[in-house]
Design a protein around this motif. Structure first.
Motif, PDB file in Angstrom:
ATOM      1  N   TYR A  45       0.922  -1.029  -0.132  1.00 41.78           N
ATOM      2  CA  TYR A  45      -0.009  -0.101  -0.093  1.00 41.78           C
ATOM      3  C   TYR A  45       0.693   0.778   0.183  1.00 41.78           C
ATOM      4  O   TYR A  45       0.204   2.369   0.255  1.00 41.78           O
ATOM      5  N   ALA A  46       1.780   0.968  -0.241  1.00 43.53           N
ATOM      6  CA  ALA A  46       2.972   2.442  -0.663  1.00 43.53           C
ATOM      7  C   ALA A  46       2.378   3.470  -1.122  1.00 43.53           C
ATOM      8  O   ALA A  46       2.649   4.615  -1.003  1.00 43.53           O
ATOM      9  N   PRO A  47       1.335   3.551  -2.643  1.00 42.36           N
ATOM     10  CA  PRO A  47       1.100   4.604  -2.925  1.00 42.36           C
ATOM     11  C   PRO A  47      -0.138   5.602  -2.136  1.00 42.36           C
ATOM     12  O   PRO A  47       0.233   6.273  -1.913  1.00 42.36           O
ATOM     13  N   ILE A  48      -0.652   4.707  -0.913  1.00 43.63           N
ATOM     14  CA  ILE A  48      -1.855   4.947  -0.131  1.00 43.63           C
ATOM     15  C   ILE A  48      -0.415   6.238   0.990  1.00 43.63           C
ATOM     16  O   ILE A  48      -1.297   6.787   0.874  1.00 43.63           O
ATOM     17  N   ALA A  49       0.234   5.156   1.504  1.00 41.59           N
ATOM     18  CA  ALA A  49       1.156   5.944   1.967  1.00 41.59           C
ATOM     19  C   ALA A  49       1.362   7.105   1.632  1.00 41.59           C
ATOM     20  O   ALA A  49       2.102   7.804   2.565  1.00 41.59           O
ATOM     21  N   GLU A  50       2.325   6.995   0.198  1.00 44.66           N
ATOM     22  CA  GLU A  50       2.657   8.357   0.123  1.00 44.66           C
ATOM     23  C   GLU A  50       1.943   9.625  -0.229  1.00 44.66           C
ATOM     24  O   GLU A  50       2.752  10.709   0.299  1.00 44.66           O
ATOM     25  N   ASN A  51       0.337   9.569  -0.451  1.00 38.85           N
ATOM     26  CA  ASN A  51      -0.141  10.525  -0.898  1.00 38.85           C
ATOM     27  C   ASN A  51      -0.888  10.962   0.775  1.00 38.85           C
ATOM     28  O   ASN A  51      -2.052  10.615   0.771  1.00 38.85           O
ATOM     29  N   THR A  52      -0.282  11.551   1.652  1.00 43.30           N
ATOM     30  CA  THR A  52      -0.267  11.576   3.398  1.00 43.30           C
ATOM     31  C   THR A  52      -1.531  12.519   3.020  1.00 43.30           C
ATOM     32  O   THR A  52      -2.277  12.632   4.289  1.00 43.30           O
ATOM     33  N   ARG A 251     -16.784   4.651  -4.579  1.00 45.25           N
ATOM     34  CA  ARG A 251     -16.291   3.594  -3.356  1.00 45.25           C
ATOM     35  C   ARG A 251     -15.481   4.586  -3.356  1.00 45.25           C
ATOM     36  O   ARG A 251     -14.618   5.218  -4.007  1.00 45.25           O
ATOM     37  N   ALA A 252     -15.725   5.176  -2.201  1.00 45.45           N
ATOM     38  CA  ALA A 252     -15.047   6.222  -1.486  1.00 45.45           C
ATOM     39  C   ALA A 252     -14.482   5.457   0.594  1.00 45.45           C
ATOM     40  O   ALA A 252     -15.371   4.967   0.977  1.00 45.45           O
ATOM     41  N   ARG A 253     -13.150   6.001   0.034  1.00 44.60           N
ATOM     42  CA  ARG A 253     -12.517   5.207   1.877  1.00 44.60           C
ATOM     43  C   ARG A 253     -11.265   6.125   2.119  1.00 44.60           C
ATOM     44  O   ARG A 253     -10.897   6.688   1.976  1.00 44.60           O
ATOM     45  N   THR A 254     -11.023   6.320   4.011  1.00 48.94           N
ATOM     46  CA  THR A 254      -9.902   7.025   4.077  1.00 48.94           C
ATOM     47  C   THR A 254      -9.369   6.239   4.246  1.00 48.94           C
ATOM     48  O   THR A 254      -9.308   5.280   3.476  1.00 48.94           O
ATOM     49  N   SER A 255      -7.640   6.815   4.157  1.00 46.85           N
ATOM     50  CA  SER A 255      -6.942   6.626   3.461  1.00 46.85           C
ATOM     51  C   SER A 255      -6.633   5.385   4.643  1.00 46.85           C
ATOM     52  O   SER A 255      -5.751   3.888   4.081  1.00 46.85           O
ATOM     53  N   ALA A 256      -6.583   5.248   5.990  1.00 47.73           N
ATOM     54  CA  ALA A 256      -6.179   4.097   6.853  1.00 47.73           C
ATOM     55  C   ALA A 256      -7.192   2.498   6.418  1.00 47.73           C
ATOM     56  O   ALA A 256      -7.626   1.755   6.309  1.00 47.73           O
ATOM     57  N   GLU A 257      -8.370   3.093   5.310  1.00 43.66           N
ATOM     58  CA  GLU A 257      -9.470   2.022   5.430  1.00 43.66           C
ATOM     59  C   GLU A 257      -8.511   1.195   4.268  1.00 43.66           C
ATOM     60  O   GLU A 257      -8.853  -0.252   3.827  1.00 43.66           O
ATOM     61  N   PHE A 258      -7.796   2.292   3.315  1.00 44.88           N
ATOM     62  CA  PHE A 258      -7.826   1.911   1.968  1.00 44.88           C
ATOM     63  C   PHE A 258      -6.639   1.145   1.814  1.00 44.88           C
ATOM     64  O   PHE A 258      -6.552  -0.369   1.365  1.00 44.88           O
ATOM     65  N   LYS A 259      -6.187   1.064   3.413  1.00 44.06           N
ATOM     66  CA  LYS A 259      -4.093   0.535   2.949  1.00 44.06           C
ATOM     67  C   LYS A 259      -5.394  -1.008   4.040  1.00 44.06           C
ATOM     68  O   LYS A 259      -4.807  -1.851   3.458  1.00 44.06           O
ATOM     69  N   SER A 260      -6.048  -1.057   4.381  1.00 42.30           N
ATOM     70  CA  SER A 260      -6.687  -1.965   5.345  1.00 42.30           C
ATOM     71  C   SER A 260      -7.493  -3.002   4.533  1.00 42.30           C
ATOM     72  O   SER A 260      -6.999  -4.414   3.881  1.00 42.30           O
ATOM     73  N   ASP A 261      -7.760  -2.494   3.542  1.00 40.87           N
ATOM     74  CA  ASP A 261      -8.529  -3.226   2.355  1.00 40.87           C
ATOM     75  C   ASP A 261      -7.450  -3.426   1.382  1.00 40.87           C
ATOM     76  O   ASP A 261      -7.682  -4.993   1.141  1.00 40.87           O
ATOM     77  N   THR A 262      -6.233  -2.790   1.290  1.00 36.35           N
ATOM     78  CA  THR A 262      -5.098  -3.675  -0.104  1.00 36.35           C
ATOM     79  C   THR A 262      -4.491  -4.632   0.503  1.00 36.35           C
ATOM     80  O   THR A 262      -3.786  -5.806  -0.258  1.00 36.35           O
ATOM     81  N   VAL A 263      -4.608  -4.740   2.208  1.00 40.41           N
ATOM     82  CA  VAL A 263      -3.502  -5.575   2.650  1.00 40.41           C
ATOM     83  C   VAL A 263      -4.903  -7.109   3.109  1.00 40.41           C
ATOM     84  O   VAL A 263      -4.077  -8.303   2.762  1.00 40.41           O
ATOM     85  N   HIS A 264      -5.947  -6.576   3.111  1.00 41.11           N
ATOM     86  CA  HIS A 264      -7.179  -7.968   3.535  1.00 41.11           C
ATOM     87  C   HIS A 264      -6.285  -8.220   1.390  1.00 41.11           C
ATOM     88  O   HIS A 264      -6.841  -9.908   1.054  1.00 41.11           O
ATOM     89  N   TRP A 265      -6.908  -7.595   0.284  1.00 39.74           N
ATOM     90  CA  TRP A 265      -6.461  -8.140  -1.048  1.00 39.74           C
ATOM     91  C   TRP A 265      -5.527  -8.823  -1.633  1.00 39.74           C
ATOM     92  O   TRP A 265      -4.948  -9.993  -2.140  1.00 39.74           O
ATOM     93  N   PHE A 266      -4.037  -8.615  -0.319  1.00 42.93           N
ATOM     94  CA  PHE A 266      -2.981  -9.409  -1.009  1.00 42.93           C
ATOM     95  C   PHE A 266      -3.072 -10.711  -0.031  1.00 42.93           C
ATOM     96  O   PHE A 266      -2.369 -12.141  -0.692  1.00 42.93           O
ATOM     97  N   LEU A 267      -3.617 -10.653   0.994  1.00 44.87           N
ATOM     98  CA  LEU A 267      -3.811 -12.176   1.805  1.00 44.87           C
ATOM     99  C   LEU A 267      -4.809 -12.642   0.773  1.00 44.87           C
ATOM    100  O   LEU A 267      -4.568 -14.298   1.430  1.00 44.87           O
ATOM    101  N   ILE A 268      -5.548 -12.880  -0.060  1.00 51.08           N
ATOM    102  CA  ILE A 268      -6.290 -13.017  -0.573  1.00 51.08           C
ATOM    103  C   ILE A 268      -6.166 -13.609  -1.693  1.00 51.08           C
ATOM    104  O   ILE A 268      -5.582 -14.918  -2.444  1.00 51.08           O
ATOM    105  N   ASN A 269      -4.989 -12.819  -2.215  1.00 48.75           N
ATOM    106  CA  ASN A 269      -4.752 -12.775  -3.826  1.00 48.75           C
ATOM    107  C   ASN A 269      -2.727 -12.709  -4.287  1.00 48.75           C
ATOM    108  O   ASN A 269      -2.787 -13.631  -5.041  1.00 48.75           O
ATOM    109  N   SER A 270      -2.824 -12.644  -2.940  1.00 54.05           N
ATOM    110  CA  SER A 270      -0.680 -12.876  -3.452  1.00 54.05           C
ATOM    111  C   SER A 270      -0.880 -14.015  -3.193  1.00 54.05           C
ATOM    112  O   SER A 270      -0.687 -14.820  -1.881  1.00 54.05           O
ATOM    113  N   GLU A 271       0.187 -14.163  -3.929  1.00 58.21           N
ATOM    114  CA  GLU A 271       1.031 -16.161  -3.930  1.00 58.21           C
ATOM    115  C   GLU A 271       1.883 -16.244  -2.846  1.00 58.21           C
ATOM    116  O   GLU A 271       2.387 -17.106  -2.084  1.00 58.21           O
TER     117      GLU A 271
END
Length: 397
Positions: A45-52, A251-271
């Motif tokens: 989620y680096a792109p989200i963390a960069e856009n503070t 779909r509108a998400r706060t930065s913290a929520e979008f980080k959590s969404d991205t982590v959840h996506w990686f948990l499901i899809n990343s090998e």
């Protein structure tokens, strides 16, 4: 009696060292694997963390991570700006393009188009270069994005843009200000390099303005990937996200929520999640195997000592406490050594460019795993002690 139990443990140096080694390895591998996973998720989620400066990320309703996206119509930007409570809203484009280097080599880049006016989304520049240089037509900023050896251009001018055939084996150097690249048959000039956060998966990054990105990339009907909205004073980002979602249907998400969404996506899809789970399973298996076998052998070889204590009036509860005290001492020392070793090797991994981030939960996970391994190992080895009959032991039966 606890003092006697610890003297028994320290008296057999070989098995004592074996116990410490097994628990240290378990603690190290679990903590390191968890920290490596935390580093991967942080880079994910680096792109989200960069856009503070962005309070709310607005996207297509089907998007649930920054890694897998689809674009929207530019009308979405105007719709977001019209929502009450939005102080500002700027566009952000994410695209992929094959970039040709002067020696003829091709390399996939993630192209990031930032707002022409505010340049929101552009990370800090190296060497103190001015970000405003990006507004020049055909200007781009490049970033390694966690990759290594991807941003190389021919050292000799004679090897650049050859007419006959690609000079792929020519000596190279790192890209610098003034070098040129070819993007979709558009010649772009590098005006600097940025110091952005590394990405996962690693990929070279190419920053340019939104208008430049539209011009140099292949034409598409939809170009807008995200709208980065800032809340007006007195408006909570969570409330603003709800307002934008209700008013626009996006779909509108706060930065913290979008980080959590991205982590959840990686948990499901990343090998890589499966690889880390396999590493944790291996660590626990080694821990159970080495610690359990060594503690069982140690206990079995000291049955005569336990028989003497039992004959002197030691209760089964006291004998049980002695075995668990021995496992506890090994677990405490092994946990400390494992955490220290993980921290030291983690620093070397960071220096080498690997994703490693020891967060608060990673040593806790390592310690909990060691407690579980120690308790199970002690429970397995205490069984012959509880079944002990001093008369049979001394008779050699």
């Amino acid at each position: 009696m606890l003092r006697v139990a610890l003297k028994m443990l320290l008296g057999d140096r070989a098995k004592y060292v074996g116990l410490i080694f097994g628990i240290t390895f378990t603690s190290f591998l679990v903590t390191f694997a968890a920290s490596y996973f935390a580093g991967i998720m942080t880079r994910g989620y680096a792109p989200i963390a960069e856009n503070t400066s962005a309070d709310v990320w607005v996207m297509d309703p089907a998007v649930n991570s920054v890694e897998q996206t689809t674009n929207m119509s530019l009308q979405a930007l105007a719709r977001v700006r019209s929502v009450a409570g939005v102080q500002s809203a700027v566009p952000l484009m994410l695209a992929t393009a094959e970039v040709r280097f002067p020696n003829g080599r091709y390399q996939p880049f993630q192209v990031i188009g930032v707002d022409d006016v505010t340049l929101t989304g552009l990370p800090p520049m190296k060497d103190g270069l001015m970000p405003s240089l990006l507004r020049v037509p055909d200007a781009v900023v490049v970033d390694a994005g966690g990759s290594s050896g991807k941003l190389e251009t021919p050292f000799q001018v004679a090897d650049q843009w050859p007419r006959d055939k690609p000079h792929l084996d020519a000596p190279t150097r790192e890209l610098a200000t003034g070098d040129e690249l070819l993007v979709n048959d558009h010649l772009v000039r590098i005006v600097g390099r940025s110091q952005g956060l590394p990405r996962f998966p690693p990929r070279p990054l190419l920053y340019t303005t939104f208008s430049n990105a539209i011009r140099i990339l292949p034409p598409e009907r939809r170009r807008l990937t995200f709208v980065l909205a800032t809340a007006a004073p007195g408006v909570a980002p969570e409330d603003l996200a709800i307002r934008i979602g209700s008013a626009t249907g996006l779909r509108a998400r706060t930065s913290a929520e979008f980080k959590s969404d991205t982590v959840h996506w990686f948990l499901i899809n990343s090998e890589d999640v499966g690889d880390i789970a396999a590493m944790l399973t291996l660590a626990m298996s080694v821990g159970f195997g080495v610690t359990g076998v060594m503690l069982y052998m140690f206990t079995n070889e000291n049955l005569r000592n336990y028989a003497v204590l039992s004959a002197m009036g030691a209760t089964p509860k006291l004998l049980l406490t002695m075995v668990f005290a021995q496992a506890g001492l090994c677990g405490l020392l092994g946990t400390g050594l494992g955490l220290g070793l993980s921290a030291m090797i983690g620093q070397l991994a960071i220096m080498a460019g690997f994703p490693f981030r020891m967060m608060w939960f990673t040593p806790v996970l390592g310690a909990v795993t060691v407690v579980l391994v120690s308790v199970v190992a002690a429970a397995l080895s205490v069984r012959p002690v509880l079944k002990l009959e001093p008369g049979l032991v001394f008779a050699g039966r």
